[in-house]
Scaffold this motif. Sequence first.
Motif, PDB file in Angstrom:
ATOM      1  N   ASN A 249       0.842  -1.191   0.000  1.00 46.53           N
ATOM      2  CA  ASN A 249       0.000   0.000   0.000  1.00 46.53           C
ATOM      3  C   ASN A 249       0.883   1.249   0.000  1.00 46.53           C
ATOM      4  O   ASN A 249       1.748   1.407   0.856  1.00 46.53           O
ATOM      5  N   PHE A 250       0.653   2.114  -0.963  1.00 41.16           N
ATOM      6  CA  PHE A 250       1.476   3.307  -1.093  1.00 41.16           C
ATOM      7  C   PHE A 250       1.132   4.354  -0.035  1.00 41.16           C
ATOM      8  O   PHE A 250      -0.017   4.429   0.413  1.00 41.16           O
ATOM      9  N   PRO A 251       2.114   5.178   0.348  1.00 39.73           N
ATOM     10  CA  PRO A 251       1.837   6.270   1.296  1.00 39.73           C
ATOM     11  C   PRO A 251       0.971   7.350   0.650  1.00 39.73           C
ATOM     12  O   PRO A 251       0.886   7.455  -0.574  1.00 39.73           O
ATOM     13  N   ARG A 252       0.362   8.176   1.468  1.00 39.48           N
ATOM     14  CA  ARG A 252      -0.614   9.155   0.985  1.00 39.48           C
ATOM     15  C   ARG A 252      -0.013  10.174   0.013  1.00 39.48           C
ATOM     16  O   ARG A 252      -0.679  10.611  -0.923  1.00 39.48           O
ATOM     17  N   PHE A 253       1.250  10.544   0.202  1.00 39.58           N
ATOM     18  CA  PHE A 253       1.798  11.624  -0.620  1.00 39.58           C
ATOM     19  C   PHE A 253       1.924  11.240  -2.096  1.00 39.58           C
ATOM     20  O   PHE A 253       2.059  12.117  -2.952  1.00 39.58           O
ATOM     21  N   THR A 254       1.847   9.939  -2.413  1.00 39.62           N
ATOM     22  CA  THR A 254       2.003   9.539  -3.811  1.00 39.62           C
ATOM     23  C   THR A 254       0.840  10.007  -4.677  1.00 39.62           C
ATOM     24  O   THR A 254       0.981  10.096  -5.897  1.00 39.62           O
ATOM     25  N   LEU A 255      -0.298  10.292  -4.063  1.00 38.16           N
ATOM     26  CA  LEU A 255      -1.428  10.829  -4.820  1.00 38.16           C
ATOM     27  C   LEU A 255      -1.819  12.204  -4.287  1.00 38.16           C
ATOM     28  O   LEU A 255      -2.999  12.553  -4.214  1.00 38.16           O
ATOM     29  N   SER A 256      -0.806  13.000  -3.956  1.00 35.71           N
ATOM     30  CA  SER A 256      -1.068  14.359  -3.506  1.00 35.71           C
ATOM     31  C   SER A 256      -1.636  15.188  -4.649  1.00 35.71           C
ATOM     32  O   SER A 256      -1.504  14.833  -5.835  1.00 35.71           O
ATOM     33  N   LYS A 257      -2.251  16.290  -4.313  1.00 34.34           N
ATOM     34  CA  LYS A 257      -2.849  17.171  -5.313  1.00 34.34           C
ATOM     35  C   LYS A 257      -1.828  17.592  -6.360  1.00 34.34           C
ATOM     36  O   LYS A 257      -2.102  17.568  -7.573  1.00 34.34           O
ATOM     37  N   SER A 333      -8.258  11.681  -8.648  1.00 36.99           N
ATOM     38  CA  SER A 333      -7.072  10.907  -8.989  1.00 36.99           C
ATOM     39  C   SER A 333      -6.851  11.000 -10.499  1.00 36.99           C
ATOM     40  O   SER A 333      -7.654  11.608 -11.208  1.00 36.99           O
ATOM     41  N   PRO A 334      -5.806  10.369 -11.026  1.00 34.61           N
ATOM     42  CA  PRO A 334      -5.623  10.379 -12.484  1.00 34.61           C
ATOM     43  C   PRO A 334      -6.653   9.534 -13.230  1.00 34.61           C
ATOM     44  O   PRO A 334      -6.741   9.629 -14.448  1.00 34.61           O
ATOM     45  N   LEU A 335      -7.400   8.692 -12.514  1.00 39.65           N
ATOM     46  CA  LEU A 335      -8.332   7.786 -13.176  1.00 39.65           C
ATOM     47  C   LEU A 335      -9.716   8.414 -13.260  1.00 39.65           C
ATOM     48  O   LEU A 335     -10.482   8.415 -12.299  1.00 39.65           O
ATOM     49  N   ALA A 336     -10.041   8.961 -14.421  1.00 38.62           N
ATOM     50  CA  ALA A 336     -11.348   9.559 -14.665  1.00 38.62           C
ATOM     51  C   ALA A 336     -11.735   9.278 -16.113  1.00 38.62           C
ATOM     52  O   ALA A 336     -10.934   9.488 -17.025  1.00 38.62           O
ATOM     53  N   VAL A 337     -12.955   8.811 -16.312  1.00 40.82           N
ATOM     54  CA  VAL A 337     -13.401   8.374 -17.631  1.00 40.82           C
ATOM     55  C   VAL A 337     -14.731   9.027 -17.973  1.00 40.82           C
ATOM     56  O   VAL A 337     -15.612   9.159 -17.118  1.00 40.82           O
ATOM     57  N   LEU A 338     -14.861   9.412 -19.239  1.00 42.74           N
ATOM     58  CA  LEU A 338     -16.087   9.992 -19.763  1.00 42.74           C
ATOM     59  C   LEU A 338     -16.486   9.200 -21.003  1.00 42.74           C
ATOM     60  O   LEU A 338     -15.665   9.003 -21.899  1.00 42.74           O
ATOM     61  N   LYS A 339     -17.733   8.719 -21.050  1.00 40.45           N
ATOM     62  CA  LYS A 339     -18.189   7.921 -22.188  1.00 40.45           C
ATOM     63  C   LYS A 339     -19.621   8.293 -22.550  1.00 40.45           C
ATOM     64  O   LYS A 339     -20.394   8.750 -21.704  1.00 40.45           O
ATOM     65  N   ARG A 340     -19.949   8.034 -23.809  1.00 43.30           N
ATOM     66  CA  ARG A 340     -21.328   8.168 -24.279  1.00 43.30           C
ATOM     67  C   ARG A 340     -21.996   6.800 -24.198  1.00 43.30           C
ATOM     68  O   ARG A 340     -21.424   5.801 -24.626  1.00 43.30           O
ATOM     69  N   LEU A 341     -23.220   6.783 -23.666  1.00 41.77           N
ATOM     70  CA  LEU A 341     -23.975   5.535 -23.572  1.00 41.77           C
ATOM     71  C   LEU A 341     -25.196   5.592 -24.486  1.00 41.77           C
ATOM     72  O   LEU A 341     -25.729   6.670 -24.770  1.00 41.77           O
ATOM     73  N   GLY A 342     -25.632   4.408 -24.908  1.00 45.43           N
ATOM     74  CA  GLY A 342     -26.799   4.308 -25.771  1.00 45.43           C
ATOM     75  C   GLY A 342     -28.067   4.057 -24.974  1.00 45.43           C
ATOM     76  O   GLY A 342     -28.125   4.352 -23.776  1.00 45.43           O
ATOM     77  N   PRO A 343     -29.100   3.510 -25.616  1.00 41.34           N
ATOM     78  CA  PRO A 343     -30.392   3.292 -24.947  1.00 41.34           C
ATOM     79  C   PRO A 343     -30.278   2.396 -23.730  1.00 41.34           C
ATOM     80  O   PRO A 343     -29.334   1.634 -23.570  1.00 41.34           O
ATOM     81  N   GLU A 344     -31.305   2.478 -22.872  1.00 41.72           N
ATOM     82  CA  GLU A 344     -31.319   1.701 -21.641  1.00 41.72           C
ATOM     83  C   GLU A 344     -31.266   0.209 -21.932  1.00 41.72           C
ATOM     84  O   GLU A 344     -31.708  -0.256 -22.970  1.00 41.72           O
ATOM     85  N   ALA A 345     -30.731  -0.545 -20.975  1.00 39.84           N
ATOM     86  CA  ALA A 345     -30.619  -1.992 -21.106  1.00 39.84           C
ATOM     87  C   ALA A 345     -31.914  -2.654 -20.631  1.00 39.84           C
ATOM     88  O   ALA A 345     -32.797  -2.014 -20.057  1.00 39.84           O
ATOM     89  N   ALA A 346     -32.003  -3.970 -20.864  1.00 43.10           N
ATOM     90  CA  ALA A 346     -33.225  -4.702 -20.561  1.00 43.10           C
ATOM     91  C   ALA A 346     -33.371  -5.062 -19.098  1.00 43.10           C
ATOM     92  O   ALA A 346     -34.484  -5.273 -18.618  1.00 43.10           O
ATOM     93  N   GLY A 347     -32.271  -5.168 -18.368  1.00 41.06           N
ATOM     94  CA  GLY A 347     -32.344  -5.565 -16.975  1.00 41.06           C
ATOM     95  C   GLY A 347     -33.065  -4.539 -16.122  1.00 41.06           C
ATOM     96  O   GLY A 347     -32.910  -3.326 -16.310  1.00 41.06           O
ATOM     97  N   MET A 348     -33.833  -5.010 -15.157  1.00 42.52           N
ATOM     98  CA  MET A 348     -34.613  -4.101 -14.318  1.00 42.52           C
ATOM     99  C   MET A 348     -33.732  -3.139 -13.520  1.00 42.52           C
ATOM    100  O   MET A 348     -34.129  -2.003 -13.248  1.00 42.52           O
TER     101      MET A 348
END
Length: 435
Positions: A249-257, A333-348
Amino acid sequence: MLWNTQTYTGWGHVLSATSEIARPERATALASLGAHPAIGARRSYGDACLNSDGTAVDMTRLDRILSFDASTGLVEAEAGIAIGELARLFAPMGWMPAVMPGTGFATLGGCIAMDVHGKNHHVDGSFGGHVTALKLMVAGKVKTITPKRNTRLFAATVGGLGQTGIIVSATLQMERCEGEGMEVSEQRAENWEEHIALLASSQARYTVGWLDCTAKAKNLGRGIVEEARSTAVRPQSAPKAAAKSVPFNFPRFTLSKAMVSGFNKAYYLRIRDGGQTRIKPLEEFFFPLDKIHNWNRLYGKNGFHQFQCVLPEAKLPELRAMVETIAHSGLASPLAVLKRLGPEAAGMLSFPMEGYTLAVDFRESAKARALIAELNAATLAAGGRIYFAKDSLATEAEAKAMYPDWAAWAKEVNTHDPDHQLETDLTRRLGLRSI
């Protein structure tokens, strides 16, 4: 069958559970185990795979291919097989799963239970739309269900959080592919408006945006948009090396602002003006983080949360405001994703709806929890929803308001599991089966 007491977590490492866990090696052993929640690779970030002070069945040894038709691309496999393994095995034959999430370690059963989506949802929909049949262990008996047979049970199972029974195996309609390579084009988006315009106008089957959530003012929303297609051309990447692993587990400063901001700027500038195109191995495009085992340790011993929402296209101004809130928080964090989605799925309880989805990681802290609470409230106000596979902080009221079919789902689920033996920490926390 031996039961072992284990303490385990979701991928975010924030929430944990201690359970009695069985790990069968043959599907025939499932009937003798009784009704227990099934778990796979535990790649859900929060508590969807946890059952505190209870029991669970680890399905990862049930990972066999049961049948494959090379002419149609229909494959039947046990629920514990990794989706990346299906891609590895069948891409050389010209087939791959039609929908793949961001990690190849997710199991087939998990992909169904969460109705995962990929970089092609705007074209091909979600995972459940490509499942032609599945075998479900209900009350000790295996039942075959399809989109046209036991329709309501099928709709409650796809995206249904594993609450209708144990998925034993599934038949998947795979998609034709040219080979093991992906032709990937990357181009910079200088701001939010350009980022959305590139995603909206893309004609590519696979499209995804990486978002710099530290950028503000005129740079707000900047990032990199990737478009890809399958190709028979050999990948240009170096020969495969052994996967690297984060050893502790990395120390906190590795993901500092300051460090996150610096990394994001460098990552953005790596794409030259005019963009670039190269051939990547299939797994490098679809599962970019899988080559770093235990990358979740980068967030430290206290773990992290991922916030993922989807908002209707008409609510893009509200989504932009959420990105601005995140940028000014200094917590992204550096991990951020933006995507376009299509119509709703069949699952409730399926997550996707037509619009745009934003996913951002936040290291665990009181400030992060407060920020995610604010983002969850904004999502609800904008008519959107959060993704249960990533959630660890939503409230019961929020979850039920975001998923208006929850009561119909709960009624169907409770019919097949009247004693609530399949409940998990997530369904209890959100009261999803309380009607």
